[in-house]
Design a protein around this motif. Structure first.
Motif, PDB file in Angstrom:
ATOM      1  N   GLN A   1     -12.550  -7.806   1.082  1.00  0.00           N
ATOM      2  CA  GLN A   1     -12.693  -6.594   1.881  1.00  0.00           C
ATOM      3  C   GLN A   1     -12.043  -6.731   3.246  1.00  0.00           C
ATOM      4  O   GLN A   1     -11.378  -5.814   3.725  1.00  0.00           O
ATOM      5  N   VAL A   2     -12.221  -7.875   3.893  1.00  0.00           N
ATOM      6  CA  VAL A   2     -11.669  -8.042   5.237  1.00  0.00           C
ATOM      7  C   VAL A   2     -10.153  -7.902   5.229  1.00  0.00           C
ATOM      8  O   VAL A   2      -9.563  -7.244   6.094  1.00  0.00           O
ATOM      9  N   PHE A   3      -9.487  -8.506   4.237  1.00  0.00           N
ATOM     10  CA  PHE A   3      -8.030  -8.516   4.216  1.00  0.00           C
ATOM     11  C   PHE A   3      -7.431  -7.421   3.335  1.00  0.00           C
ATOM     12  O   PHE A   3      -6.231  -7.429   3.076  1.00  0.00           O
ATOM     13  N   SER A   4      -8.249  -6.472   2.871  1.00  0.00           N
ATOM     14  CA  SER A   4      -7.738  -5.419   2.000  1.00  0.00           C
ATOM     15  C   SER A   4      -6.635  -4.638   2.711  1.00  0.00           C
ATOM     16  O   SER A   4      -6.698  -4.379   3.907  1.00  0.00           O
ATOM     17  N   THR A   5      -5.601  -4.282   1.964  1.00  0.00           N
ATOM     18  CA  THR A   5      -4.424  -3.644   2.541  1.00  0.00           C
ATOM     19  C   THR A   5      -4.771  -2.271   3.122  1.00  0.00           C
ATOM     20  O   THR A   5      -5.354  -1.431   2.457  1.00  0.00           O
ATOM     21  N   ARG A   6      -4.418  -2.081   4.376  1.00  0.00           N
ATOM     22  CA  ARG A   6      -4.568  -0.808   5.070  1.00  0.00           C
ATOM     23  C   ARG A   6      -3.643  -0.843   6.274  1.00  0.00           C
ATOM     24  O   ARG A   6      -3.045  -1.877   6.574  1.00  0.00           O
ATOM     25  N   ARG A   7      -3.523   0.278   6.961  1.00  0.00           N
ATOM     26  CA  ARG A   7      -2.565   0.341   8.061  1.00  0.00           C
ATOM     27  C   ARG A   7      -2.811  -0.740   9.102  1.00  0.00           C
ATOM     28  O   ARG A   7      -1.872  -1.318   9.661  1.00  0.00           O
ATOM     29  N   SER A   8      -4.069  -1.027   9.385  1.00  0.00           N
ATOM     30  CA  SER A   8      -4.394  -2.013  10.418  1.00  0.00           C
ATOM     31  C   SER A   8      -4.464  -3.436   9.873  1.00  0.00           C
ATOM     32  O   SER A   8      -4.730  -4.365  10.625  1.00  0.00           O
ATOM     33  N   MET A   9      -4.207  -3.610   8.589  1.00  0.00           N
ATOM     34  CA  MET A   9      -4.401  -4.923   7.968  1.00  0.00           C
ATOM     35  C   MET A   9      -3.191  -5.243   7.079  1.00  0.00           C
ATOM     36  O   MET A   9      -3.150  -4.867   5.908  1.00  0.00           O
ATOM     37  N   PRO A  10      -2.179  -5.917   7.610  1.00  0.00           N
ATOM     38  CA  PRO A  10      -0.935  -6.140   6.862  1.00  0.00           C
ATOM     39  C   PRO A  10      -1.018  -7.304   5.872  1.00  0.00           C
ATOM     40  O   PRO A  10      -0.284  -8.293   5.970  1.00  0.00           O
ATOM     41  N   TYR A  11      -1.925  -7.194   4.935  1.00  0.00           N
ATOM     42  CA  TYR A  11      -2.101  -8.225   3.920  1.00  0.00           C
ATOM     43  C   TYR A  11      -2.158  -7.578   2.537  1.00  0.00           C
ATOM     44  O   TYR A  11      -2.505  -6.414   2.390  1.00  0.00           O
ATOM     45  N   GLU A  12      -1.824  -8.367   1.539  1.00  0.00           N
ATOM     46  CA  GLU A  12      -2.048  -7.996   0.148  1.00  0.00           C
ATOM     47  C   GLU A  12      -3.011  -9.017  -0.451  1.00  0.00           C
ATOM     48  O   GLU A  12      -2.828 -10.220  -0.273  1.00  0.00           O
ATOM     49  N   VAL A  13      -4.052  -8.528  -1.120  1.00  0.00           N
ATOM     50  CA  VAL A  13      -5.082  -9.404  -1.673  1.00  0.00           C
ATOM     51  C   VAL A  13      -4.993  -9.404  -3.198  1.00  0.00           C
ATOM     52  O   VAL A  13      -4.885  -8.335  -3.820  1.00  0.00           O
TER      53      VAL A  13
END
Length: 317
Positions: free
Chosen positions: A26-38
């Motif tokens: 959940q913390v690193f889930s992809t969204r505009r403010s979170m540039p990660y792919e899980v």
């Protein structure tokens, strides 16, 4: 971080604890403010029996660890009874050799310990298992009185909630404190609990560690620009300065003034990231007085200068 999305793998092992799996996902889930792919993976694709009556259907196998920049190993049940399967241990070692960071939540530390990558290093796990970890892996310097330990390329944390602290710590390193604080607000979590803060270990007192002076810490964070003193903080907590100091160290791992200094440096970091204020203005805003004072503490605590920090996280001067 590079322009491509950061790659985060969450490795689900037999008996995995649902909350431990969900935190990094959940913390690193992809969204505009979170540039990660899980990607959630297991020893092989398919159904994995978890703990607490839940199972996990994973679409990815161990090849995901060859793809990842960060590999999270959530806690799992009975870690002291049986080592992870050899292919899991080999895949973790291979990911590490490629340069991936390995991060364990709770009893996931046992899986990292089995790789030998924690030998000679500090590590922690849930307090219930710290003795077992130390006995099974005597080459590890097990610390039972911290929330998480960052050894650079291998990180470990205590019980499930400290997994949030570990994830926020990684975000602070990767993206800066403003992004970490934004995520903490989204999770309705404490924006910062230091790795040195004590775990909650059952004892005779009725209050858990870390919460006794939470209200005073929140009050201090709202008044950083004021000349806060030990006496003022103790008065707010309705304690004597001596009692307040002693118990504050038990709660946080820092003296009140050490904690206050780090809180002010963190506030300065956020202003450097989000505002165009000059160093002198920021120093006054967060209660550090002068730009020279801010630079001194930045160098000592963070090993960099305010100017270089701003350039790193904003791309500007």
């Amino acid at each position: 971080m590079s322009e491509r999305l950061g790659r985060v793998a969450v490795l689900v092992l037999e008996g995995a604890k649902p909350l431990d799996v969900g935190i990094p996902a959940q913390v690193f889930s992809t969204r505009r403010s979170m540039p990660y792919e899980v990607r959630v993976c297991g020893p092989e694709p398919g159904l994995i029996t978890g703990g607490d009556g839940l199972s996990f259907g994973v679409a990815n196998g161990l090849e995901t660890l060859d793809w990842a920049d960060i590999v999270f190993v959530p806690g799992y049940r009975f870690p002291d009874r049986e080592a992870p399967p050899a292919p899991v241990v080999d895949a973790l070692r291979g990911a590490h050799e490629r340069g991936a960071r390995l991060a364990a939540i709770s009893t996931g530390a046992f899986a990292l310990a089995a790789t030998g990558l924690l030998d000679g290093k500090r590590a922690t796990t849930h307090w219930h298992y710290t003795r077992a970890l130390a006995e099974q892996y005597p080459a590890i310097r097990v610390d039972e009185n911290v929330l998480f330990v960052d050894e650079g390329d291998v990180l470990t944390s205590a019980g499930a909630a400290s997994g949030i602290d570990l994830c926020l710590h990684i975000l602070r390193s990767d993206l800066g404190i403003a992004s970490s604080n934004h995520t903490a607000r989204r999770l309705v979590a404490a924006p910062y609990r230091s790795g040195g803060q004590a775990q909650y270990v059952p004892r005779s007192v009725s209050e858990p560690r870390g919460e006794r002076f939470a209200a005073t810490r929140e009050w201090a964070l709202r008044h950083l620009g004021e000349p806060l003193t030990l006496e003022a903080m103790a008065h707010h907590s309705a304690s004597s300065p001596r009692t307040f100091s002693r118990r504050f160290v038990d709660d946080t791992g820092y003296t009140p003034m050490q904690w206050l200094l780090r809180a002010r440096v963190d506030a300065a970091r956020e202003l450097l990231e989000l505002s165009e204020l000059g160093v002198e203005q920021i120093a006054a805003e967060v209660g550090l007085g002068t730009g020279a004072n801010l630079r001194q503490h930045f160098q000592r605590i963070l090993g960099t200068t305010p100017r270089d920090y701003r350039r790193t996280f904003t791309g500007g001067e």
